[in-house]
Motif scaffolding. Structure first.
Motif, PDB file in Angstrom:
ATOM      1  N   ASN A 229       0.818  -1.210   0.000  1.00  0.00           N
ATOM      2  CA  ASN A 229       0.000   0.000   0.000  1.00  0.00           C
ATOM      3  C   ASN A 229       0.852   1.261   0.000  1.00  0.00           C
ATOM      4  O   ASN A 229       1.878   1.335   0.700  1.00  0.00           O
ATOM      5  CB  ASN A 229      -0.917   0.009   1.223  1.00  0.00           C
ATOM      6  CG  ASN A 229      -1.792  -1.225   1.290  1.00  0.00           C
ATOM      7  OD1 ASN A 229      -1.315  -2.293   1.613  1.00  0.00           O
ATOM      8  ND2 ASN A 229      -3.056  -1.066   0.964  1.00  0.00           N
ATOM      9  N   LYS A 230       0.408   2.242  -0.756  1.00  0.00           N
ATOM     10  CA  LYS A 230       1.082   3.539  -0.775  1.00  0.00           C
ATOM     11  C   LYS A 230       0.434   4.426   0.288  1.00  0.00           C
ATOM     12  O   LYS A 230      -0.580   5.074   0.050  1.00  0.00           O
ATOM     13  CB  LYS A 230       0.979   4.169  -2.168  1.00  0.00           C
ATOM     14  CG  LYS A 230       1.723   3.385  -3.240  1.00  0.00           C
ATOM     15  CD  LYS A 230       1.584   4.041  -4.608  1.00  0.00           C
ATOM     16  CE  LYS A 230       2.372   3.271  -5.661  1.00  0.00           C
ATOM     17  NZ  LYS A 230       2.241   3.891  -7.007  1.00  0.00           N
ATOM     18  N   ASN A 231       1.044   4.439   1.474  1.00  0.00           N
ATOM     19  CA  ASN A 231       0.484   5.148   2.614  1.00  0.00           C
ATOM     20  C   ASN A 231       1.100   6.536   2.765  1.00  0.00           C
ATOM     21  O   ASN A 231       2.033   6.900   2.067  1.00  0.00           O
ATOM     22  CB  ASN A 231       0.704   4.324   3.895  1.00  0.00           C
ATOM     23  CG  ASN A 231      -0.001   2.979   3.836  1.00  0.00           C
ATOM     24  OD1 ASN A 231      -1.042   2.855   3.203  1.00  0.00           O
ATOM     25  ND2 ASN A 231       0.575   1.980   4.476  1.00  0.00           N
ATOM     26  N   GLY A 232       0.564   7.287   3.721  1.00  0.00           N
ATOM     27  CA  GLY A 232       1.029   8.653   3.924  1.00  0.00           C
ATOM     28  C   GLY A 232       2.313   8.709   4.734  1.00  0.00           C
ATOM     29  O   GLY A 232       2.625   7.809   5.526  1.00  0.00           O
ATOM     30  N   ILE A 233       3.068   9.789   4.567  1.00  0.00           N
ATOM     31  CA  ILE A 233       4.286  10.003   5.345  1.00  0.00           C
ATOM     32  C   ILE A 233       3.908  10.577   6.711  1.00  0.00           C
ATOM     33  O   ILE A 233       2.789  11.039   6.929  1.00  0.00           O
ATOM     34  CB  ILE A 233       5.270  10.929   4.621  1.00  0.00           C
ATOM     35  CG1 ILE A 233       4.702  12.357   4.490  1.00  0.00           C
ATOM     36  CG2 ILE A 233       5.636  10.372   3.256  1.00  0.00           C
ATOM     37  CD1 ILE A 233       5.723  13.375   4.020  1.00  0.00           C
ATOM     38  N   TYR A 234       4.868  10.552   7.637  1.00  0.00           N
ATOM     39  CA  TYR A 234       4.639  11.078   8.983  1.00  0.00           C
ATOM     40  C   TYR A 234       5.051  12.541   9.108  1.00  0.00           C
ATOM     41  O   TYR A 234       4.364  13.337   9.746  1.00  0.00           O
ATOM     42  CB  TYR A 234       5.400  10.236  10.010  1.00  0.00           C
ATOM     43  CG  TYR A 234       5.375  10.822  11.405  1.00  0.00           C
ATOM     44  CD1 TYR A 234       4.187  10.901  12.122  1.00  0.00           C
ATOM     45  CD2 TYR A 234       6.545  11.298  12.005  1.00  0.00           C
ATOM     46  CE1 TYR A 234       4.157  11.446  13.406  1.00  0.00           C
ATOM     47  CE2 TYR A 234       6.526  11.837  13.281  1.00  0.00           C
ATOM     48  CZ  TYR A 234       5.332  11.909  13.978  1.00  0.00           C
ATOM     49  OH  TYR A 234       5.295  12.452  15.244  1.00  0.00           O
ATOM     50  N   ARG A 235       6.165  12.917   8.468  1.00  0.00           N
ATOM     51  CA  ARG A 235       6.704  14.258   8.707  1.00  0.00           C
ATOM     52  C   ARG A 235       7.367  14.807   7.449  1.00  0.00           C
ATOM     53  O   ARG A 235       7.958  14.047   6.668  1.00  0.00           O
ATOM     54  CB  ARG A 235       7.720  14.207   9.842  1.00  0.00           C
ATOM     55  CG  ARG A 235       8.245  15.551  10.317  1.00  0.00           C
ATOM     56  CD  ARG A 235       9.193  15.347  11.489  1.00  0.00           C
ATOM     57  NE  ARG A 235       9.676  16.611  12.039  1.00  0.00           N
ATOM     58  CZ  ARG A 235      10.600  16.713  13.002  1.00  0.00           C
ATOM     59  NH1 ARG A 235      11.132  15.607  13.509  1.00  0.00           N
ATOM     60  NH2 ARG A 235      10.988  17.888  13.448  1.00  0.00           N
ATOM     61  N   LEU A 236       7.292  16.125   7.273  1.00  0.00           N
ATOM     62  CA  LEU A 236       7.976  16.816   6.176  1.00  0.00           C
ATOM     63  C   LEU A 236       8.701  18.024   6.744  1.00  0.00           C
ATOM     64  O   LEU A 236       8.120  18.793   7.523  1.00  0.00           O
ATOM     65  CB  LEU A 236       6.980  17.250   5.103  1.00  0.00           C
ATOM     66  CG  LEU A 236       7.539  17.972   3.868  1.00  0.00           C
ATOM     67  CD1 LEU A 236       6.676  17.689   2.638  1.00  0.00           C
ATOM     68  CD2 LEU A 236       7.638  19.495   4.077  1.00  0.00           C
ATOM     69  N   ARG A 237       9.963  18.180   6.344  1.00  0.00           N
ATOM     70  CA  ARG A 237      10.733  19.382   6.708  1.00  0.00           C
ATOM     71  C   ARG A 237      11.340  19.975   5.452  1.00  0.00           C
ATOM     72  O   ARG A 237      11.825  19.263   4.584  1.00  0.00           O
ATOM     73  CB  ARG A 237      11.859  19.051   7.694  1.00  0.00           C
ATOM     74  CG  ARG A 237      11.398  18.684   9.073  1.00  0.00           C
ATOM     75  CD  ARG A 237      12.427  19.050  10.138  1.00  0.00           C
ATOM     76  NE  ARG A 237      13.799  18.696   9.786  1.00  0.00           N
ATOM     77  CZ  ARG A 237      14.880  19.196  10.387  1.00  0.00           C
ATOM     78  NH1 ARG A 237      14.755  20.092  11.345  1.00  0.00           N
ATOM     79  NH2 ARG A 237      16.088  18.809  10.020  1.00  0.00           N
ATOM     80  N   GLN A 238      11.331  21.310   5.393  1.00  0.00           N
ATOM     81  CA  GLN A 238      11.988  22.038   4.299  1.00  0.00           C
ATOM     82  C   GLN A 238      12.991  23.009   4.925  1.00  0.00           C
ATOM     83  O   GLN A 238      12.636  23.806   5.801  1.00  0.00           O
ATOM     84  CB  GLN A 238      10.965  22.817   3.475  1.00  0.00           C
ATOM     85  CG  GLN A 238      11.603  23.665   2.377  1.00  0.00           C
ATOM     86  CD  GLN A 238      10.590  24.580   1.680  1.00  0.00           C
ATOM     87  OE1 GLN A 238      10.452  24.562   0.465  1.00  0.00           O
ATOM     88  NE2 GLN A 238       9.887  25.390   2.448  1.00  0.00           N
TER      89      GLN A 238
END
Length: 547
Positions: A229-238
């Motif tokens: 399954n293509k699930n969602g990520i937990y965290r994003l940082r830029q």
């Protein structure tokens, strides 16, 4: 790590099988963030579901859509656990809810038991896994909420172990010119960037030249072990030159803000391509509280002659990280691909109410129906009107009203407001009728028309025949369907007494369990009445024998 805020040994697993996920917390869904985790149930139904701790049931809901059959349990530590898409409840809970259903003569019910009336022990079986409601396959939807704030919290933070050794995948990388006259690689429009995997496992994009204020977005997913399954990520940082501009995660969120998901993603892109690009920057209407850090709304002001290294980190809850670097050079250049704005004669100011007369219908948009101002594409018609398209998200319901005065009272009874799909097939939109004005309230833009349904629903027996002996049968099953406006209500009696029939819209099946009612007659008369959304009615009658 966020886990230190959460007790790791308070809760047991809701299932006695290895936890493999079909969906993660915060995953991007249509108009909402996923409020729990979806646990795979080995492609089958009927696995026992356990209370994760001692507690008391505070809510039971049975509905055709949403979570289907669901249980809500309050625990002494201040959390509430939620279990959805259940096949059936444990015997004591089943008996409780059946009494309510028979009293209300309705399959769909929602009850809030007195606190302490239905107490549970840790590890007590409360239900069995299923596929009810808006489920597309057997699984358990499981949530942990804060009982005070009612906010859902990521269940994996409470020590539920899911094997995950792989970092998130990066499918697409995009750059956005945001200010007037801004450009990226001589384009005033959003562009897709090429990127390549490096020897150290990170990604590097082609060099970008830019001027003005710009932003970035990513199309990404995460995948756990033993699941495709293509699930969602937990965290994003830029980060911009090592300074954190954007940092958000899916530790918790508020149900009241979940629809603002449509400001986190590039909704126009989603409407066209069904791909969700997560913006690393905030647009003004974004009210989400997911952000740990947001500097300059995540937007990057590019100066002539300056160099920038943009880093975007995509993380799962296990700490596996995907890093992409984007080198940017500040350079003013001629814009060869100018930004195109499709102009129409009608311009919506999102913060103000807007009314439009479309000849056959009138449409009213309350203030703040939309997230941004835009040129709206409207088409008038005699019976059919067009209200833009699915590249714009509506945050609130708007009102569409048709004048049906040219139709006779008898004709009006069979008319309804319908939204046309891509194949021009009409789909029923909840229609309120008051004299010669028909009204619907919806968030869906598109083409609407007046449709007529004169054909009654169909009913047929699936697993029995009339005048048949059914001594060894556990249940009766009927198929019901409607060709146009859809099923509205159904009503069943056995020997003149109301019986509970469970309706499963996905399979268009009505089911009656013989354990429900003690039959004191050998000859049984079954009667089922089904009505569609414009009042067309069908009656099914059958005699069977049982002792």
């Amino acid at each position: 790590m966020a886990q230190t805020k959460y007790p790791q040994d308070t809760f047991r697993s809701p299932l006695d099988i290895p936890i493999i996920l079909a969906g993660t917390f915060g995953e991007l869904r249509s108009n909402h963030f996923h409020a729990g985790i979806d646990i795979k149930t080995q492609q089958r139904q009927g696995l026992p579901v356990y209370s994760i701790a001692e507690g008391t049931i505070i809510r039971i809901k049975v509905s055709l859509w949403g979570y289907g059959k669901a249980i809500y349990v309050a625990h002494p530590n201040g959390n509430t656990s939620v279990y959805g898409h259940l096949q059936k409840f444990s015997p004591k809970i089943e008996a409780y809810i059946r009494e309510v259903q028979y009293k209300k003569r309705s399959y769909e019910v929602e009850v809030f038991p007195d606190f302490g009336a239905l107490k549970l022990e840790k590890g007590e079986v409360i239900a069995y896994t299923g596929n009810t409601g808006g489920s597309s396959g057997p699984h358990l939807h499981f949530e942990i909420r804060n009982s005070v704030t009612e906010k859902p919290e990521n269940p994996l933070l409470y020590g539920i172990d899911v094997k995950d050794a792989s970092p998130p995948a990066l499918l697409g990388l995009y750059a956005y010119p945001l200010s007037k006259g801004a450009q990226i690689n001589q384009s005033g429009e959003k562009i897709q960037l090429n990127f390549f995997k490096q020897a150290d496992g990170t990604f590097l994009s082609d060099e970008v030249t830019a001027s003005g204020t710009i932003g970035f977005g990513v199309n990404t997913f995460d995948r756990q072990d033993r699941a495709i399954n293509k699930n969602g990520i937990y965290r994003l940082r830029q980060l911009v030159n090592k300074k954190v501009y954007t940092d958000y995660d899916f530790e918790t969120f508020s149900f009241s803000e979940t629809r603002y998901i449509n400001t986190l993603i590039d909704y126009q892109h989603f409407g066209k391509y069904k791909q969700r690009i997560q913006r690393c920057f905030k647009i003004p209407s974004n009210k989400l509280s997911l952000y740990n850090t947001i500097y300059n709304d995540g937007k990057i002001d590019i100066k002539e002659g300056s160099s920038y290294e943009i880093e975007i980190e995509l993380m799962d809850l296990k700490g596996n990280t995907t890093l992409v670097r984007i080198p940017v050079e500040g350079k003013k250049q001629e814009i060869k691909v100018p930004k195109v704005v499709q102009k129409t004669k009608d311009f919506v100011l999102s913060k103000k109410p807007n009314n439009y007369d479309l000849e056959a219908a009138k449409v009213y948009f309350p203030a703040n129906t939309f997230y941004e101002n835009f040129y709206i594409d409207l088409e008038k018609g005699k019976d059919t009107v067009k209200i833009h398209n699915n590249t714009i998200a509506a945050h609130k319901n708007f009102t569409l009203s048709f004048d049906v005065s040219k139709y006779s009272p008898d004709q009006r009874k069979k008319l309804f407001i319908a939204r046309l799909d891509k194949r021009k097939k009409p789909n029923y939109s909840n229609t309120y009728k008051r004299g010669s004005i028909f009204t619907t309230r919806t968030r869906n833009l598109g083409t609407y028309t007046l449709a007529q349904d004169t054909i009654a629903p169909k009913i047929r027996a699936k697993n029995f025949k009339s005048n048949q002996w059914l001594n060894n049968y556990r249940y009766l099953s009927l198929a019901i369907s409607d060709d146009l406006s859809g099923i509205d209500t159904y009503y069943a009696t056995l020997n003149g007494s109301w019986i509970l029939m469970e309706y499963e819209p996905k399979t268009k099946t009505l089911t009656y369990n013989f354990d429900d009612l003690i039959l004191d007659k050998k000859q049984c008369e079954l009667k089922v009445v089904v009505t569609d959304n414009v009042g067309n009615e069908s009656t099914f009658s059958s005699t069977f024998y049982r002792k």
